[in-house]
Design a protein around this motif. Structure first.
Motif, PDB file in Angstrom:
ATOM      1  N   ASP A 142      42.727   7.711 -12.712  1.00  0.00           N
ATOM      2  CA  ASP A 142      41.427   8.223 -12.287  1.00  0.00           C
ATOM      3  C   ASP A 142      41.568   9.479 -11.432  1.00  0.00           C
ATOM      4  O   ASP A 142      40.732  10.387 -11.519  1.00  0.00           O
ATOM      5  CB  ASP A 142      40.648   7.149 -11.521  1.00  0.00           C
ATOM      6  CG  ASP A 142      40.044   6.099 -12.445  1.00  0.00           C
ATOM      7  OD1 ASP A 142      40.042   6.317 -13.676  1.00  0.00           O
ATOM      8  OD2 ASP A 142      39.574   5.065 -11.934  1.00  0.00           O
ATOM      9  N   PHE A 143      42.607   9.535 -10.607  1.00  0.00           N
ATOM     10  CA  PHE A 143      42.830  10.752  -9.826  1.00  0.00           C
ATOM     11  C   PHE A 143      43.107  11.918 -10.760  1.00  0.00           C
ATOM     12  O   PHE A 143      42.514  12.994 -10.625  1.00  0.00           O
ATOM     13  CB  PHE A 143      44.000  10.569  -8.855  1.00  0.00           C
ATOM     14  CG  PHE A 143      44.285  11.793  -8.031  1.00  0.00           C
ATOM     15  CD1 PHE A 143      43.590  12.033  -6.854  1.00  0.00           C
ATOM     16  CD2 PHE A 143      45.232  12.739  -8.437  1.00  0.00           C
ATOM     17  CE1 PHE A 143      43.829  13.173  -6.094  1.00  0.00           C
ATOM     18  CE2 PHE A 143      45.479  13.879  -7.698  1.00  0.00           C
ATOM     19  CZ  PHE A 143      44.772  14.096  -6.527  1.00  0.00           C
ATOM     20  N   ARG A 144      44.012  11.734 -11.710  1.00  0.00           N
ATOM     21  CA  ARG A 144      44.381  12.821 -12.627  1.00  0.00           C
ATOM     22  C   ARG A 144      43.189  13.320 -13.431  1.00  0.00           C
ATOM     23  O   ARG A 144      43.036  14.523 -13.664  1.00  0.00           O
ATOM     24  CB  ARG A 144      45.476  12.364 -13.601  1.00  0.00           C
ATOM     25  CG  ARG A 144      46.756  11.912 -12.959  1.00  0.00           C
ATOM     26  CD  ARG A 144      47.883  11.778 -13.976  1.00  0.00           C
ATOM     27  NE  ARG A 144      47.515  11.136 -15.218  1.00  0.00           N
ATOM     28  CZ  ARG A 144      47.532   9.823 -15.447  1.00  0.00           C
ATOM     29  NH1 ARG A 144      47.899   8.986 -14.472  1.00  0.00           N
ATOM     30  NH2 ARG A 144      47.201   9.328 -16.630  1.00  0.00           N
TER      31      ARG A 144
ATOM     32  N   SER B 137      49.633  15.496 -18.181  1.00  0.00           N
ATOM     33  CA  SER B 137      48.577  14.584 -17.752  1.00  0.00           C
ATOM     34  C   SER B 137      47.496  14.455 -18.826  1.00  0.00           C
ATOM     35  O   SER B 137      46.981  13.357 -19.087  1.00  0.00           O
ATOM     36  CB  SER B 137      47.957  15.081 -16.447  1.00  0.00           C
ATOM     37  OG  SER B 137      46.908  14.238 -16.014  1.00  0.00           O
ATOM     38  N   ASN B 138      47.155  15.562 -19.451  1.00  0.00           N
ATOM     39  CA  ASN B 138      46.144  15.532 -20.505  1.00  0.00           C
ATOM     40  C   ASN B 138      46.627  14.715 -21.706  1.00  0.00           C
ATOM     41  O   ASN B 138      45.862  13.950 -22.298  1.00  0.00           O
ATOM     42  CB  ASN B 138      45.811  16.952 -20.948  1.00  0.00           C
ATOM     43  CG  ASN B 138      44.711  16.993 -21.987  1.00  0.00           C
ATOM     44  OD1 ASN B 138      43.599  16.536 -21.751  1.00  0.00           O
ATOM     45  ND2 ASN B 138      45.025  17.551 -23.154  1.00  0.00           N
TER      46      ASN B 138
ATOM     47  N   GLY C 256      42.606  18.512 -14.227  1.00  0.00           N
ATOM     48  CA  GLY C 256      43.994  18.102 -14.056  1.00  0.00           C
ATOM     49  C   GLY C 256      44.351  17.958 -12.595  1.00  0.00           C
ATOM     50  O   GLY C 256      43.674  18.514 -11.722  1.00  0.00           O
ATOM     51  N   PRO C 257      45.418  17.224 -12.288  1.00  0.00           N
ATOM     52  CA  PRO C 257      45.757  16.921 -10.895  1.00  0.00           C
ATOM     53  C   PRO C 257      46.320  18.092 -10.095  1.00  0.00           C
ATOM     54  O   PRO C 257      46.295  18.064  -8.870  1.00  0.00           O
ATOM     55  CB  PRO C 257      46.801  15.811 -11.027  1.00  0.00           C
ATOM     56  CG  PRO C 257      47.438  16.065 -12.359  1.00  0.00           C
ATOM     57  CD  PRO C 257      46.324  16.555 -13.241  1.00  0.00           C
TER      58      PRO C 257
ATOM     59  N   LEU D 221      48.708  12.278 -21.548  1.00  0.00           N
ATOM     60  CA  LEU D 221      48.795  10.884 -21.102  1.00  0.00           C
ATOM     61  C   LEU D 221      47.528  10.469 -20.360  1.00  0.00           C
ATOM     62  O   LEU D 221      47.583   9.723 -19.385  1.00  0.00           O
ATOM     63  CB  LEU D 221      50.016  10.701 -20.190  1.00  0.00           C
ATOM     64  CG  LEU D 221      51.383  11.085 -20.763  1.00  0.00           C
ATOM     65  CD1 LEU D 221      52.469  10.863 -19.710  1.00  0.00           C
ATOM     66  CD2 LEU D 221      51.704  10.295 -22.023  1.00  0.00           C
ATOM     67  N   ASN D 222      46.379  10.934 -20.829  1.00  0.00           N
ATOM     68  CA  ASN D 222      45.152  10.760 -20.046  1.00  0.00           C
ATOM     69  C   ASN D 222      44.739   9.304 -19.862  1.00  0.00           C
ATOM     70  O   ASN D 222      43.986   8.980 -18.943  1.00  0.00           O
ATOM     71  CB  ASN D 222      44.003  11.551 -20.671  1.00  0.00           C
ATOM     72  CG  ASN D 222      43.620  11.041 -22.046  1.00  0.00           C
ATOM     73  OD1 ASN D 222      44.468  10.816 -22.905  1.00  0.00           O
ATOM     74  ND2 ASN D 222      42.333  10.842 -22.265  1.00  0.00           N
ATOM     75  N   ASN D 223      45.226   8.392 -20.705  1.00  0.00           N
ATOM     76  CA  ASN D 223      44.867   6.974 -20.564  1.00  0.00           C
ATOM     77  C   ASN D 223      45.951   6.138 -19.884  1.00  0.00           C
ATOM     78  O   ASN D 223      45.796   4.924 -19.732  1.00  0.00           O
ATOM     79  CB  ASN D 223      44.557   6.377 -21.938  1.00  0.00           C
ATOM     80  CG  ASN D 223      43.261   6.915 -22.514  1.00  0.00           C
ATOM     81  OD1 ASN D 223      42.277   7.077 -21.791  1.00  0.00           O
ATOM     82  ND2 ASN D 223      43.250   7.208 -23.811  1.00  0.00           N
ATOM     83  N   VAL D 224      47.024   6.789 -19.472  1.00  0.00           N
ATOM     84  CA  VAL D 224      48.152   6.083 -18.848  1.00  0.00           C
ATOM     85  C   VAL D 224      47.840   5.773 -17.389  1.00  0.00           C
ATOM     86  O   VAL D 224      47.309   6.621 -16.664  1.00  0.00           O
ATOM     87  CB  VAL D 224      49.438   6.941 -18.969  1.00  0.00           C
ATOM     88  CG1 VAL D 224      50.542   6.413 -18.092  1.00  0.00           C
ATOM     89  CG2 VAL D 224      49.880   6.997 -20.424  1.00  0.00           C
ATOM     90  N   ASP D 225      48.185   4.586 -16.936  1.00  0.00           N
ATOM     91  CA  ASP D 225      47.885   4.176 -15.557  1.00  0.00           C
ATOM     92  C   ASP D 225      48.444   5.152 -14.524  1.00  0.00           C
ATOM     93  O   ASP D 225      47.726   5.599 -13.627  1.00  0.00           O
ATOM     94  CB  ASP D 225      48.483   2.785 -15.269  1.00  0.00           C
ATOM     95  CG  ASP D 225      47.644   1.661 -15.845  1.00  0.00           C
ATOM     96  OD1 ASP D 225      46.506   1.917 -16.274  1.00  0.00           O
ATOM     97  OD2 ASP D 225      48.135   0.518 -15.860  1.00  0.00           O
ATOM     98  N   ILE D 226      49.744   5.460 -14.622  1.00  0.00           N
ATOM     99  CA  ILE D 226      50.412   6.267 -13.588  1.00  0.00           C
ATOM    100  C   ILE D 226      51.384   7.245 -14.238  1.00  0.00           C
ATOM    101  O   ILE D 226      52.156   6.865 -15.122  1.00  0.00           O
ATOM    102  CB  ILE D 226      51.174   5.374 -12.592  1.00  0.00           C
ATOM    103  CG1 ILE D 226      50.232   4.407 -11.886  1.00  0.00           C
ATOM    104  CG2 ILE D 226      51.916   6.232 -11.563  1.00  0.00           C
ATOM    105  CD1 ILE D 226      50.941   3.297 -11.125  1.00  0.00           C
ATOM    106  N   VAL D 227      51.340   8.487 -13.760  1.00  0.00           N
ATOM    107  CA  VAL D 227      52.321   9.499 -14.140  1.00  0.00           C
ATOM    108  C   VAL D 227      53.023   9.963 -12.865  1.00  0.00           C
ATOM    109  O   VAL D 227      52.367  10.307 -11.875  1.00  0.00           O
ATOM    110  CB  VAL D 227      51.667  10.713 -14.834  1.00  0.00           C
ATOM    111  CG1 VAL D 227      52.692  11.815 -15.079  1.00  0.00           C
ATOM    112  CG2 VAL D 227      51.022  10.293 -16.149  1.00  0.00           C
TER     113      VAL D 227
END
Length: 226
Positions: free
Chosen positions: A141-143, A72-73, A151-152, A75-81
């Motif tokens: 934004d959740f992540r 997640s870190n 982190g999520p 891919l911090n700018n990615v819409d959805i993981v």
């Protein structure tokens, strides 16, 4: 360059045989893939994923929740993981692009958790059981905001109960979307098609249950938004 306006499948994996079955299906439906894997399997995974994170970069394997947070870190700018497992398949009736649009429309942004629930396996087949987000779609934004921005996933868990807490925390912040109309089939070893066991320390389930019960009694402390 990492594509941000798309959906990424992100997970740790050490079961290369299973990954060879499942990951191409995700790719065919438009998902990008990042894998955190054992160093000795890096070359094997390079043909299957867009990004490889070697365990040599992460001080070894530190569990599923920690691995998801590392990904997640990155891919911090990615819409959805999508935080799934290498023994899981995507919903085969929808593309990543279509589901991304539905996610963004439903949450009016990226602060949300979407869990496909069409595969009634394990606790999903047990209404009276604690429910889980075992292959969750995690919005940017959740992540980046939940757990005070750490982190999520709650890293005190190693494996078990991390997805149980994720379900409860998403409910707590009113950002959980359960999709009974979507199926991310889980080819778990208990279904009899393979016998690969993930690396989970002895006694982890008991320890994790104690952590979970205590955190639940206290309404999951320190999950506040950044």
């Amino acid at each position: 360059m990492i594509k941000t306006d798309t959906v990424w499948l992100g997970m740790p994996s050490a079961n290369i045989e299973m990954a060879r079955k499942t990951l191409p299906v995700w790719k065919q439906l438009g998902y990008n893939i990042v894998i955190l894997c054992p160093t000795f399997l890096e070359k094997e995974y390079k043909s299957l994923a867009d990004i490889i994170i070697s365990e040599s970069e992460t001080d070894g394997y530190q569990g599923w929740p920690k691995s998801v947070n590392i990904i997640s870190n990155k891919l911090n700018n990615v819409d959805i993981v999508v935080a799934a497992g290498d023994d899981m398949y995507p919903d085969k009736n929808q593309t990543a692009l279509i589901l991304r649009e539905q996610f963004l429309d439903h949450f009016k942004g990226t602060f949300g958790v979407m869990q496909p629930y069409g595969d009634k396996f394990g606790s999903m087949a047990c209404p009276e059981c604690e429910q889980i987000c075992g292959s969750a779609w995690l919005g940017r934004d959740f992540r980046n905001k939940i757990n005070k921005g750490k982190g999520p996933m709650w890293e005190e868990y190693f494996h078990m109960y991390a997805d149980t807490e994720l379900y409860q925390v998403a409910k707590k912040y009113n950002c959980l979307w359960i999709r009974d109309d979507l199926t991310q089939y889980h080819e778990h070893r208990l279904r009899g098609t393979h016998n690969f066991k993930p690396t989970i320390p002895s006694g982890n389930t008991h320890k994790a249950k104690l952590i979970y019960d205590e955190r639940k009694r206290n309404n999951f402390p320190n999950t506040e938004l950044l």
